[in-house]
Design a protein around this motif. Structure first.
Motif, short mmCIF file in Angstrom:
data_model
loop_
_atom_site.label_atom_id
_atom_site.label_comp_id
_atom_site.label_asym_id
_atom_site.label_seq_id
_atom_site.Cartn_x
_atom_site.Cartn_y
_atom_site.Cartn_z
N SER A 142 -21.93 -33.92 -33.12
CA SER A 142 -21.87 -35.02 -32.53
C SER A 142 -21.90 -35.20 -31.14
CB SER A 142 -20.63 -36.07 -33.13
OG SER A 142 -20.59 -37.45 -32.51
N PRO A 143 -22.79 -36.17 -30.57
CA PRO A 143 -22.85 -36.30 -28.90
C PRO A 143 -21.95 -36.94 -28.41
CG PRO A 143 -24.61 -37.69 -29.95
CD PRO A 143 -23.87 -36.97 -31.21
N SER A 144 -20.77 -36.60 -28.58
CA SER A 144 -19.40 -37.22 -28.08
C SER A 144 -18.52 -36.28 -27.29
CB SER A 144 -18.56 -37.90 -29.17
OG SER A 144 -18.37 -37.18 -30.04
N VAL A 145 -17.80 -36.77 -26.47
CA VAL A 145 -16.91 -35.84 -25.34
C VAL A 145 -15.35 -36.54 -25.25
CG1 VAL A 145 -16.55 -34.83 -23.18
CG2 VAL A 145 -18.85 -34.96 -24.37
N ASN A 146 -14.52 -35.50 -25.38
CA ASN A 146 -13.00 -36.00 -25.22
C ASN A 146 -12.66 -35.52 -23.91
OD1 ASN A 146 -10.35 -36.10 -25.22
ND2 ASN A 146 -10.01 -35.42 -27.28
N GLU A 147 -12.65 -36.45 -22.97
CA GLU A 147 -12.47 -36.15 -21.69
C GLU A 147 -11.17 -35.12 -21.43
OE1 GLU A 147 -13.29 -38.63 -18.31
OE2 GLU A 147 -14.03 -40.24 -19.71
#
Length: 713
Positions: free
Chosen positions: A621-626
């Motif tokens: 998934s193209p998502s990031v947890n900063e």
């Protein structure tokens, strides 16, 4: 030993005029290449071909009487087989050398002549042998046989030839036309070769009616063309004769004044060149009343049936004068001119009759007749086909111009095929569409409908013009898509060079219209609409749509490369299968991006990212947890993506693909830093997943315009 020039001529019955140019080129080039291969030509040798309706000939300069002997290195056998433990020749080696005619009695001399090459088990024995050079007698015989065998003959004839041996009888000969004599001269000496049951000599025949001598004696190879012209009344060279015809045509038109111009047709010029041996252009005329017939009909009947060259006025309109290329040059050409005028008159009268008769019925009244014309045994009649084309044309027209365009496209599609039932198109199939436009105007229909009827076959060939209006575009697209979907739907796909329904041409026509007209149509959805026009059970090929799309994109890739686009740039754009109207702008954007200093590094990084995501084996998934961004380099990359992507996306949505890619070029430095300082496959599963998500986000942002990884070397 010095070289001399060579002439070879095969004198035959009249050759097929449309094939003469190909026969000329093939005969001379194969003959020359064979002589060259055998070493009988020199570095200064040049080829001149000759061809008339009754002869094929080739002149080759600087030909040797005998080719030089050549030293050839022959591989014998492995050393382990050819020599025994004491280094002496084995029985196997002696047997092989004996079969080659080598003297094996002097063993020391024999061993000295052998060469060893290679190492270890691959070490082999070689022997240099001298091969006698070919003589012209044997070499020309082989070259002549090969040249005849490789002629691109349209259709072979079989005929009987009386044998020239002591035993009387007849032998069968197979050739394009009966051959009557063979000429072969090396300098002034006859080369004793044979072909098609004929022996070579130094004589031939000239013009059937105007030759000064019969037979025509050729004294030497270099006098061939001049002797044929003077004694034979024949212009032997195809190109010379073609140029003479073109010049005479232009001169005849110029003499008439008033801006007359020849309707020059290159194919017709080639064909007429293949019909005459000494051209003589004459000016003829026909009654002006025939000019009431559409000029396309008159032009076609003059060109196709009579091989005449029509004359146009300064405005490009057909006149009642035409030019004839005669094969004779009488002092008084009146009889020749009168004969040609008498011959063309019935042809033009037929065209006028067809035109008058066809106009007695409207196109609309012919629609029902299409139900009786079979289109394809699996796809129904022309009437059924017209209903499908109408439905597709309406759908395309609705997307491109709303209700008004849909209605006009439907009307044009309904009438587009009706001229197939007219007498004029029955006589001249090449006029389909063109005559439909004339008859539509006669029926009181608008120019828009008339143009669409005429244009719906376009583009008919590479470089042909496109339909003039959106109505014509809608019907042309519908007509080609209906054919493509139907043929692919029943599994009738092109294979190799076989394409009886011209599906490649149809696809290229669709592509050109979508791209050049910048049409906002999505091909997959249009194909769905086209497939929906067929009844259940008609389309039996399950993967028809996928096969057709692949076929279309393959043709698109080839077409773009032929237009000069870089293969990598084409692959990068086509890989995403974008809307066809966007392709030119996307290609321009990719070309501009490729010129940037950041391009190579970003393309390589893009390819690397794609491989990493693919090898991860996960649907990332193209998502990031900063909170999981630990390294400075990954934080910097995430920040760069966050700041750059919105602007690039905005430019992309606005259609400014060049600016979008240039904006993304700013990511080079943080991308390089990321791969230098960050381990993607971290031991910590959460860190690994987060970094893969960052790469997926980057990958999606960078590949909206094109698959940039295709630019990587």
């Amino acid at each position: 030993m010095t070289t001399q020039n060579l002439i070879v001529e095969l004198f035959v019955e009249e050759l097929p005029p449309k094939a003469l140019k190909r026969l000329d080129e093939a005969f001379a080039s194969v003959l020359f290449e064979q002589l060259k291969t055998m070493g009988l030509t020199s570095d200064d040798s040049a080829l001149t071909s000759y061809a008339t309706p009754r002869r094929l000939a080739a002149h080759v300069s600087h030909v040797w009487l005998k080719a030089d002997d050549q030293t050839v290195q022959q591989k014998l056998m492995p050393v382990s087989v050819g020599l025994d433990a004491q280094g002496q020749p084995s029985p196997a080696l002696l047997k092989k050398l004996g079969a080659m005619g080598v003297d094996t009695s002097d063993v020391p001399a024999l061993l000295a002549s052998l060469k060893r090459e290679g190492e270890g088990k691959k070490e082999s024995l070689f022997l240099d042998t001298v091969v006698n050079g070919a003589t012209l007698d044997t070499g020309l015989q082989k070259a002549l046989d090969e040249a005849i065998a490789k002629l691109p003959i349209p259709k072979v004839m079989s005929y009987q030839l009386e044998t020239d041996c002591e035993l009387p009888g007849w032998s069968s000969v197979h050739f394009v036309r009966p051959a009557h004599s063979l000429l072969a001269l090396h300098g002034s000496t006859v080369v004793p070769v044979r072909a098609l049951g004929l022996r070579a000599g130094n004589t031939t025949q000239g013009h059937r009616f105007e030759a000064a001598k019969s037979p025509v004696v050729i004294s030497d190879a270099d006098s061939y063309a001049d002797t044929m012209l003077v004694d034979g009344a024949v212009v032997a060279g195809f190109s010379d004769r073609r140029l003479s015809i073109a010049q005479q045509l232009a001169h005849a038109a110029e003499k008439l004044g008033d801006g007359y111009q020849v309707l020059m047709d290159e194919d017709l010029l080639d064909e007429v060149t293949g019909l005459v041996e000494r051209p003589n252009v004459l000016t003829c005329s026909f009654e002006e009343a025939f000019l009431q017939v559409p000029q396309e009909c008159l032009i076609l009947t003059m060109k196709a049936n009579q091989k005449y060259f029509p004359l146009l006025d300064a405005a490009g309109k057909l006149t009642n004068r035409f030019l004839v290329v005669s094969n004779i040059s009488p002092e008084d050409a009146g009889a020749v001119i009168g004969g040609n005028e008498r011959v063309v008159r019935p042809r033009l009268a037929d065209a006028k009759f067809f035109f008058d008769q066809d106009r007695k019925r409207s196109l609309a009244s012919r629609v029902e007749g299409l139900d009786k014309v079979v289109y394809h045994n699996k796809l129904g009649t022309q009437g059924e086909r017209v209903q499908r084309v109408r439905a597709i044309a309406r759908a395309i027209g609705q997307q491109l111009g709303g209700d008004a365009l849909a209605a006009s496209a439907d009307k044009a599609a309904e009438l587009a095929k009706t001229d197939l039932l007219t007498d004029m198109v029955g006589e001249f199939p090449e006029l389909q569409g063109i005559m439909g436009a004339y008859y539509a105007r006669h029926d009181g229909l608008s120019d828009d409908i008339a143009f669409a009827i005429e244009d719906h076959y376009k583009p008919r060939f590479a470089g042909d013009e496109l339909p003039r209006s959106l109505t014509g575009v809608s019907v042309a697209l519908a007509d080609k898509l209906e054919t493509l979907v139907g043929m692919f739907g029943i599994g009738n796909l092109p294979t190799g060079d076989k394409d009886p329904f011209a599906l490649r041409r149809h696809v290229l026509g669709v592509l050109r219209m979508l791209i050049d007209k910048d049409l906002p149509l999505d091909l997959p959805s249009v194909l769905d609409q086209a497939m929906g026009t067929y009844g259940s059970g008609v389309l039996t090929h399950d993967s028809a749509k996928d096969d057709l799309l692949t076929f279309a994109y393959d043709r698109l890739t080839g077409m773009l490369r032929e237009q000069g686009y870089n293969a990598q740039e084409v692959d990068a754009v086509v890989a995403l299968r974008p809307m066809w109207g966007e392709i030119a702008r996307r290609l321009a954007a990719v070309r501009a991006f490729a010129a940037l200093p950041e391009a190579d590094a970003l393309a390589a990084a893009n390819k690397r990212i794609g491989n990493i995501l693919k090898k991860s084996g996960e649907d990332v998934s193209p998502s990031v947890n900063e909170s999981l961004l630990v390294e400075d380099a990954e934080k910097a990359l995430f920040a760069a993506v966050q700041s750059t992507t919105p602007k690039a996306d905005e430019q992309f949505e606005a259609g400014d693909y060049t600016a979008s890619l240039q904006t993304l070029a700013a990511l080079r430095a943080p991308v390089d830093a990321f791969f230098d300082g960050v381990m993607v496959n971290a031991d910590d599963a959460a860190l690994k997943a987060n970094r893969l998500g960052l790469l997926a986000m980057l990958h999606g942002a960078m590949n909206r315009v094109a698959d940039l990884s295709r630019l990587a070397a």
